[in-house]
Each structure stands twice: as C-alpha cells, then as structure tokens.
Design an enzyme around this catalytic site. Structure first.
Site, PDB file in Angstrom:
ATOM      1  N   SER A 192      45.998  61.078  47.803  1.00  0.00           N
ATOM      2  CA  SER A 192      44.816  61.928  47.856  1.00  0.00           C
ATOM      3  C   SER A 192      43.834  61.407  48.907  1.00  0.00           C
ATOM      4  O   SER A 192      44.173  61.313  50.088  1.00  0.00           O
ATOM      5  CB  SER A 192      44.187  62.018  46.469  1.00  0.00           C
ATOM      6  N   ASP A 244      48.638  72.615  44.337  1.00  0.00           N
ATOM      7  CA  ASP A 244      47.640  71.651  44.781  1.00  0.00           C
ATOM      8  C   ASP A 244      46.866  72.248  45.944  1.00  0.00           C
ATOM      9  O   ASP A 244      47.466  72.757  46.906  1.00  0.00           O
ATOM     10  CB  ASP A 244      48.345  70.358  45.211  1.00  0.00           C
ATOM     11  N   HIS A 273      48.297  68.267  41.765  1.00  0.00           N
ATOM     12  CA  HIS A 273      47.581  67.126  42.325  1.00  0.00           C
ATOM     13  C   HIS A 273      47.496  65.985  41.305  1.00  0.00           C
ATOM     14  O   HIS A 273      47.117  66.184  40.155  1.00  0.00           O
ATOM     15  CB  HIS A 273      46.166  67.520  42.755  1.00  0.00           C
TER      16      HIS A 273
END
Length: 403
Positions: free
Chosen positions: A189, A343, A373
C-alpha cells in the site's frame, strides 16, 4: 420475558445491519472482512466526531487500530527480533538463527497505512517479516518511518530512504552477513509507494554502490493525479480502503488544508501547466481492455495553480512514483507487483507494470481476482483468510526465485 427477547432481537438486527457490508461474491469468508471493516468504520465515525468537536485529529483516532495490534519485539527459535535505529530511523530487525554456508539475502520492508497509520510492530507486519526471515533465511529490516499528520511529505520518504541507504553500505551489510547483490526493497500500500520511490532514488544515487536486486510492490498506491480511475469508481465503497479514505490519506500526507482534499475529491487539483504528467496515468492506454469495461476516458479537468504552488508534493515522483519519466524507470531491478480486483489502487499497479515492461524492466505481475486491499495481511487469527495465505505464499515463492 417476551419484551426482553424482542429487545435482544432488535439489538441483534441493528448490530448485524451495522456490521454488514456488501462484499463481492468471489471473496471467500466475507464475514471476516466485514468484521474488520466494521471496526475500522467505527473508528472512522469516532474520528470524524472527535475532529468536529475539536478533541482530536481524525487520524489520531484511526491510529487506535494500529496500537491495538502492536506486539513487542519477541525472538523465537528461528528468528532474533530487536527494535533499533538505522541512521536515526526506528526499525524492527529480524535476524535468522539458521546456520548458513554463505552470505544471506536481505529485505527492506515498508509497512502500509496511508502514510498516516501502521507500525512495523503490528501483528500482521511482524508475522510477515518473521516468516520472510525464516523462510528465506534472510535479514529483514522493517522500517518505522514517521507518520502524518504530525509529519508531512517528504519526511516519510526521507526516513525510509535514509534507513535504506544506511543499510546498503558495505560495512553494514557485512556486519549482518548480507550478500550485497541480494537485497530487495518491498512494501504494501503506502509502503509499496515508498518502496517504488526509494528504488528509483537508489538507482540514481551515485553514493549508493550496492543497488537492490529486486523490488516487491504489494497493492501499491502510485499516483496522485487521477482519482477517477476505473478502479476508484468500481471500488469506491469497498471495505478497508474506500475512495474517500484514500483521498483523505493523500491529502493528510501533504497538508491539513481541507481545500486540497476537496479538490482531489472533485478531481480538479492538477493545474494546466502540469497537464503533461497525465500521460503517465492515462488509463486508456495503460490498462488492459478487460478493466476498462464501460468506462470512457475523458481528458483532465484542470484546477487552480494555487494548490500546486502551496503543496507541490503531490506532483513529485517521490510521492507519486508513477509520474517518473521513462529515463528514471530504465534499469530498475526485477519487480513483483501484486494487485487485487476489489481495490481502489488496482489500476495504479497495472499502469506501473505496463510502463516498466515498456522500458525493459522484468516484471512479474500477480493479480488476485478475489483479492481486496490488505488481503495479504489477512493471515493471522482471528482475521486469517484463505486468500491471504495464498497471496503470501505466492509472494514468498517469488522472492525465493528472484532474490
């Protein structure tokens, strides 16, 4: 008795309604995702209320989740774990205890959390680093960079770059028995963003003689220009990371000024004089047709130059690695990119993979159709899921083969 039963039923229905989130059909064990999402959503509501009342910053409340997941550095029979500092930056160090005939591999890892949350000591990140160290017999340096909103860009980048540059010194690698030709930079991320940016910078820094052999980017966030990518539109309300939360993370990375967040929400934050950068995030040319679906690309709507003049960070490749020119991408090491279908950041990873391949960088792009995610960190009880174990195994297998 009847009244009490009725109250219990009503309370149960209300709790179930609150916990419930629409989950795509192909996501297995959806209730685990719903429960985690409910916790984060509750903190989000508390954060907004605290902010409105002037009691606390929204992100400070959200950090309660990271705090609740913290585990102290604890060694086991396979790995020695300590908290220390590299060049003044806090790191959690994982050293394998297995004997080895030669030098070891090594990993520099940067945790996620939107530049505002997360910690190398969170249960999921401690587990990932510990397993990486044990399975690969590798030294793992998990970096605890400083967080927004207390620290804004470029502090986070500078922290991870400083720690990486320190570790890559020959004398430091020798101290830990690391092969200087077998070091990987990785992150998930926001950590994937930092890993991509650091790898680009390490490549061009003449003072760094030991360059990374590989980079691993796990559902990375890579661009700040277009908040209306197909993945942002399709997954705007997905659990864990919604479109609005990602925009909040981005804006907090640069400033507390709500005008930037408002402009990003309407996708009118980039001034016309920076319009040439949109070629690097033009999804009509960089995404496969199957992801475009019914979306029709329209040119950017430009905003006032004032925001870019006040907060130029969102146009900086150190914050948005996808904005790097081709010359900065050539020569990057072997790259692993993981993207998840459900995501908002899916298309960032796809576009970066396309651009890297175009300049000859070896890329392994794994796409999880049932992924969301944060999926790879869903590997510890009580939120462990089959998709998390599968993705972690695949990621570690790639490292085994390419590092």
């Amino acid at each position: 008795m009847g009244a009490k039963l009725l109250y219990i039923c009503v309370a149960f229905i209300l709790v179930a309604y609150y916990i419930y989130s629409p989950i795509p059909e192909n996501v297995g064990q959806p209730w685990k995702l719903m429960l985690t999402s409910a916790v984060l959503r509750t903190l989000g509501h508390m954060g907004k209320a605290a902010e409105m009342l002037g009691l606390a910053n929204y992100m400070d409340v959200m950090k309660l989740f990271s705090s609740s997941q913290y585990v102290p550095p604890t060694s086991d029979e396979n790995v020695a774990v300590t908290d220390t500092e590299f060049s003044g930056v806090a790191v959690r160090l994982f050293l394998p205890k297995k004997p080895t005939e030669g030098l070891r591999r090594a990993m520099l890892f940067f945790h996620g959390g939107g530049f505002c949350l997360g910690d190398a000591g969170m249960k999921s990140y401690d587990f990932l680093a510990r397993r990486t160290s044990n399975q690969l017999n590798a030294v793992v340096v998990s970096v605890n960079y400083r967080l927004a909103p207390k620290y804004r860009f470029p502090v986070q980048f500078e922290d991870v770059f400083s720690a990486s540059k320190f570790f890559l010194q020959s004398r430091v690698l020798s101290q830990y028995g690391v092969d200087p030709t077998r070091v990987c930079v990785a992150g998930d991320s926001a950590g994937g963003n930092l890993a991509a940016a650091v790898t680009q910078k390490l490549l061009e820094d003449s003072e760094v003689t030991n360059k990374p052999k590989a980079q691993a980017l796990i559902y990375p966030v890579l661009q700040t220009l277009d908040m209306n990518l197909p993945s942002y539109e399709q997954n705007a309300n997905m659990p864990i990371l919604s479109k609005s939360l990602m925009i909040r993370f981005w804006s907090e990375y640069f400033t507390s000024d709500p005008s930037l967040r408002e402009a990003m929400t309407s996708n009118r934050h980039v001034p016309a004089q920076w319009g040439h950068l949109f070629q690097f995030v033009n999804w009509s040319t960089l995404l496969p047709d199957r992801l475009k679906k019914d979306h029709v690309y329209t040119g950017p709507v430009f905003g006032s130059p004032a925001l870019a003049e006040k907060y130029p960070g969102f146009l900086d490749p150190r914050a948005a690695p996808l904005l790097a020119a081709e010359a900065q991408l050539r020569g990057l090491p072997s790259t692993y990119i993981l993207t998840c279908q459900h995501d908002v950041l899916r298309d960032d990873g796809f576009m970066y993979a396309t651009r890297l391949r175009a300049v000859g960088v070896p890329v392994t792009h794994e796409h999880a159709e049932d992924g969301f995610h944060g999926a790879l960190t869903f590997v510890t009880s009580p939120s462990d899921m089959a998709v998390g174990h599968r993705l972690m195994s695949s990621y570690l297998r790639w490292l085994e083969e390419h590092l």
